[in-house]
Each structure stands twice: as C-alpha cells, then as structure tokens.
Design a protein around this motif. Structure first.
Motif, PDB file in Angstrom:
ATOM      1  N   TRP A   1      -3.821   4.494  -7.758  1.00 22.99           N
ATOM      2  CA  TRP A   1      -4.553   3.942  -6.705  1.00 22.99           C
ATOM      3  C   TRP A   1      -3.737   4.259  -5.228  1.00 22.99           C
ATOM      4  O   TRP A   1      -2.572   4.152  -5.263  1.00 22.99           O
ATOM      5  CB  TRP A   1      -4.135   2.455  -6.721  1.00 22.99           C
ATOM      6  CG  TRP A   1      -5.164   1.769  -7.644  1.00 22.99           C
ATOM      7  CD1 TRP A   1      -5.987   2.291  -8.446  1.00 22.99           C
ATOM      8  CD2 TRP A   1      -4.973   0.307  -8.016  1.00 22.99           C
ATOM      9  NE1 TRP A   1      -6.759   1.034  -9.189  1.00 22.99           N
ATOM     10  CE2 TRP A   1      -5.966   0.181  -8.874  1.00 22.99           C
ATOM     11  CE3 TRP A   1      -4.162  -0.966  -7.556  1.00 22.99           C
ATOM     12  CZ2 TRP A   1      -6.163  -1.551  -9.389  1.00 22.99           C
ATOM     13  CZ3 TRP A   1      -4.359  -2.011  -8.073  1.00 22.99           C
ATOM     14  CH2 TRP A   1      -5.174  -2.460  -9.022  1.00 22.99           C
TER      15      TRP A   1
ATOM     16  N   SER B   1     -12.112   5.001 -14.590  1.00 20.45           N
ATOM     17  CA  SER B   1     -10.974   4.876 -13.727  1.00 20.45           C
ATOM     18  C   SER B   1      -9.726   5.107 -14.632  1.00 20.45           C
ATOM     19  O   SER B   1      -9.597   5.069 -15.828  1.00 20.45           O
ATOM     20  CB  SER B   1     -11.094   3.264 -13.292  1.00 20.45           C
ATOM     21  OG  SER B   1      -9.814   3.272 -12.404  1.00 20.45           O
TER      22      SER B   1
ATOM     23  N   PRO C   1      -9.594   4.124  -5.655  1.00 21.48           N
ATOM     24  CA  PRO C   1      -9.186   4.574  -7.147  1.00 21.48           C
ATOM     25  C   PRO C   1      -9.554   5.857  -7.386  1.00 21.48           C
ATOM     26  O   PRO C   1     -10.133   6.600  -6.381  1.00 21.48           O
ATOM     27  CB  PRO C   1     -10.167   3.603  -7.679  1.00 21.48           C
ATOM     28  CG  PRO C   1     -11.421   3.563  -7.057  1.00 21.48           C
ATOM     29  CD  PRO C   1     -10.975   3.611  -5.368  1.00 21.48           C
TER      30      PRO C   1
ATOM     31  N   TRP D   1      -4.238   1.875 -12.027  1.00 24.18           N
ATOM     32  CA  TRP D   1      -3.484   1.534 -10.940  1.00 24.18           C
ATOM     33  C   TRP D   1      -2.514   2.605 -10.680  1.00 24.18           C
ATOM     34  O   TRP D   1      -2.143   2.822  -9.576  1.00 24.18           O
ATOM     35  CB  TRP D   1      -2.728   0.297 -11.319  1.00 24.18           C
ATOM     36  CG  TRP D   1      -1.820   0.408 -12.517  1.00 24.18           C
ATOM     37  CD1 TRP D   1      -1.647  -0.015 -13.664  1.00 24.18           C
ATOM     38  CD2 TRP D   1      -0.322   0.662 -12.106  1.00 24.18           C
ATOM     39  NE1 TRP D   1      -0.586   0.232 -14.405  1.00 24.18           N
ATOM     40  CE2 TRP D   1       0.312   0.569 -13.375  1.00 24.18           C
ATOM     41  CE3 TRP D   1       0.359   0.912 -10.909  1.00 24.18           C
ATOM     42  CZ2 TRP D   1       1.632   1.027 -13.411  1.00 24.18           C
ATOM     43  CZ3 TRP D   1       1.628   1.106 -11.009  1.00 24.18           C
ATOM     44  CH2 TRP D   1       2.384   1.324 -12.250  1.00 24.18           C
TER      45      TRP D   1
ATOM     46  N   GLN E   1       0.925  -1.238  -0.120  1.00 25.66           N
ATOM     47  CA  GLN E   1       0.109   0.132  -0.100  1.00 25.66           C
ATOM     48  C   GLN E   1       0.885   1.373  -0.198  1.00 25.66           C
ATOM     49  O   GLN E   1       0.556   2.134  -0.725  1.00 25.66           O
ATOM     50  CB  GLN E   1      -1.081  -0.178   1.237  1.00 25.66           C
ATOM     51  CG  GLN E   1      -1.971  -1.046   1.051  1.00 25.66           C
ATOM     52  CD  GLN E   1      -2.873  -0.761   2.220  1.00 25.66           C
ATOM     53  OE1 GLN E   1      -2.559  -1.560   3.404  1.00 25.66           O
ATOM     54  NE2 GLN E   1      -3.867  -0.122   2.226  1.00 25.66           N
TER      55      GLN E   1
ATOM     56  N   PRO F   1      -6.668  -0.766  -5.046  1.00 26.54           N
ATOM     57  CA  PRO F   1      -7.911  -0.564  -5.843  1.00 26.54           C
ATOM     58  C   PRO F   1      -9.338  -0.268  -5.170  1.00 26.54           C
ATOM     59  O   PRO F   1     -10.137   0.562  -5.583  1.00 26.54           O
ATOM     60  CB  PRO F   1      -8.136  -2.192  -6.387  1.00 26.54           C
ATOM     61  CG  PRO F   1      -7.485  -3.041  -5.488  1.00 26.54           C
ATOM     62  CD  PRO F   1      -6.243  -2.186  -5.072  1.00 26.54           C
TER      63      PRO F   1
END
Length: 245
Positions: A228, A222, A235, A225, A57, A232
């Motif tokens: 992010w 979206s 988003p 990634w 993360q 996810p």
C-alpha cells in the motif's frame, strides 16, 4: 526468500512523495502542539488527527518501498516454481531488486534486465548501480543488463521462459504506450511461458491486452497491505498468466 534491502542499495520509490508525506506529518503534528499551547483544544485535535493519518501514510509507504515489496516478490517468484535453468526478462529492472532475486533462483539460467535508466523516480537508477548490486548479491555472472524501451524491446519472439515487471509499466504516460509494453511482454514470451506484472492502478487494462493474446491461467489480485503506497486507496495488484501454447 528475496534478500533484505540492506544487502544492496535499492533506493526509495518516489522519494519526493515519501518526503512530502513526512514533512506534512511533522508540520501538522507540530501545529497541533502549538495550537494546544494556546488553549484551542478542538482545532488542536483536528490537526493532531490529520498529522497521525499522514504519519501512518508515511509509515506504510516506507514499509512498502523498504521491505514490503521484497516480501511480495519473494512469494511471487516462489510461486513460479522455477527449475533454475530458465531465461527470464525483467522489464524496467531499475536497481535490480526483482532481477537479482530472480537470478538467485536461476543457477543454470539467465536473468536479463531491460531499462531506459531514467533516475527521476529513484536516484542512481543507472546500470552501474544495478551491476554493483549484482556483485553484492553474488549473482553478477547470472545477469545481463540491456538498455531499451519496453514498448519496442530488442528481443526476438519467444526469447524468454519468464517475463516479470515491477512498478514500471504504469510510468509510461499513454494508454497506448502501456498496452504496447504489455503486448511486447507477450511477444517475447515463449509458448507456455509465465508472465508476472506487479503495478499500481492499471493492471485491469493490462489483463485485456494479455487476454487478447490467448493467455491462460490469467489472474489479477491485490498483493495486500505490504504494497500500500500510503493506504488502501493506492493498492498494488499482481497480474499472472501463462502464454498460449
């Protein structure tokens, strides 16, 4: 292509969140090692798994703020197909990463940045920092910085060919306030002008407001990634539209 972040000082989005993720990741990984030294394999593996997830993360968040958002906006600005003489507004411009990227595409135009210059989310979110970045990016003669509220912007109707906003409108605390900011974006956009809003979590609400103004070519998608914010489950989406003619 949008400039890499090391050409100027663009700061870190929500540095306290990034710091927390980093501290937690290190803490869980260290705890896993200590528990393993005491022969507790299963608890150690659980702590290790949590630490690895938190570290991932942290990495995704860091990439989003230092590189990912720059690449996303490069594509969005390229998709606008700017002639180079437009008048563009960046709502909540902050240190100017999107404002200055746009200005590089406007050799005969003007990029105006509006902000209340609140430094809670990013240290140094002040006009002087944006001005210094403009000098570093060699576009100081193409930009104008204004102090103002996105919900009551100091511009006449139809003043801009393009209006953009990046990760700013969601910081307004109330739903009505956010709706007011989107209505203002529509108001200051000329007929046929382009709107691009990139934000977290609220873009579907913005779509309803933009649709009520009769906008066409209205999309919400979206951005993938690269933006992010830890995974996810946080988003970023881009709303694009063309103002009613």
């Amino acid at each position: 292509m949008i400039a890499p972040p090391w050409r100027a000082s663009y700061g870190i989005d929500s540095p306290s969140v990034l710091l927390l993720l980093g501290v937690l990741a290190v803490g869980y990984l260290a705890a896993a090692l200590v528990v393993a030294l005491f022969g507790q394999l299963r608890p150690s593996l659980l702590l290790l798994l949590i630490g690895v997830v938190l570290a991932a993360q942290f990495g995704l968040f860091l990439h989003a703020t230092r590189r990912g958002k720059f690449r996303v906006w490069a594509g969005l600005l390229d998709d606008l197909g700017l002639r180079g003489d437009e008048r563009l507004l960046d709502m909540g411009c902050g240190r100017g990463e999107v404002l200055l990227a746009a200005a590089r595409r406007l050799p005969a135009g003007r990029a105006v940045g509006l902000d209340l210059w609140c430094s809670a989310d990013r240290c140094g979110n002040i006009p002087a920092t944006a001005e210094q970045n403009a000098l570093a990016e060699n576009v100081a003669d193409r930009i104008e910085l204004r102090t103002g509220d996105m919900t009551r912007m100091p511009f006449p109707d139809g003043a801009f060919d393009v209006v953009v906003s990046s990760l700013a409108i969601h910081t307004i605390k109330t739903a009505e306030g956010r709706a007011s900011a989107v209505r203002e974006a529509c108001r200051v956009l000329r007929p046929g002008g382009k709107l691009v809003i990139v934000d977290i979590g609220k873009t579907r609400d913005y779509r309803a407001v933009v649709a009520a103004h009769g906008a066409t070519a209205l999309t919400v998608r979206s951005v993938g990634w690269r933006m992010w914010w830890g995974g996810p489950w946080v988003p970023t989406r881009a709303l694009t539209a063309t103002a009613a003619g």
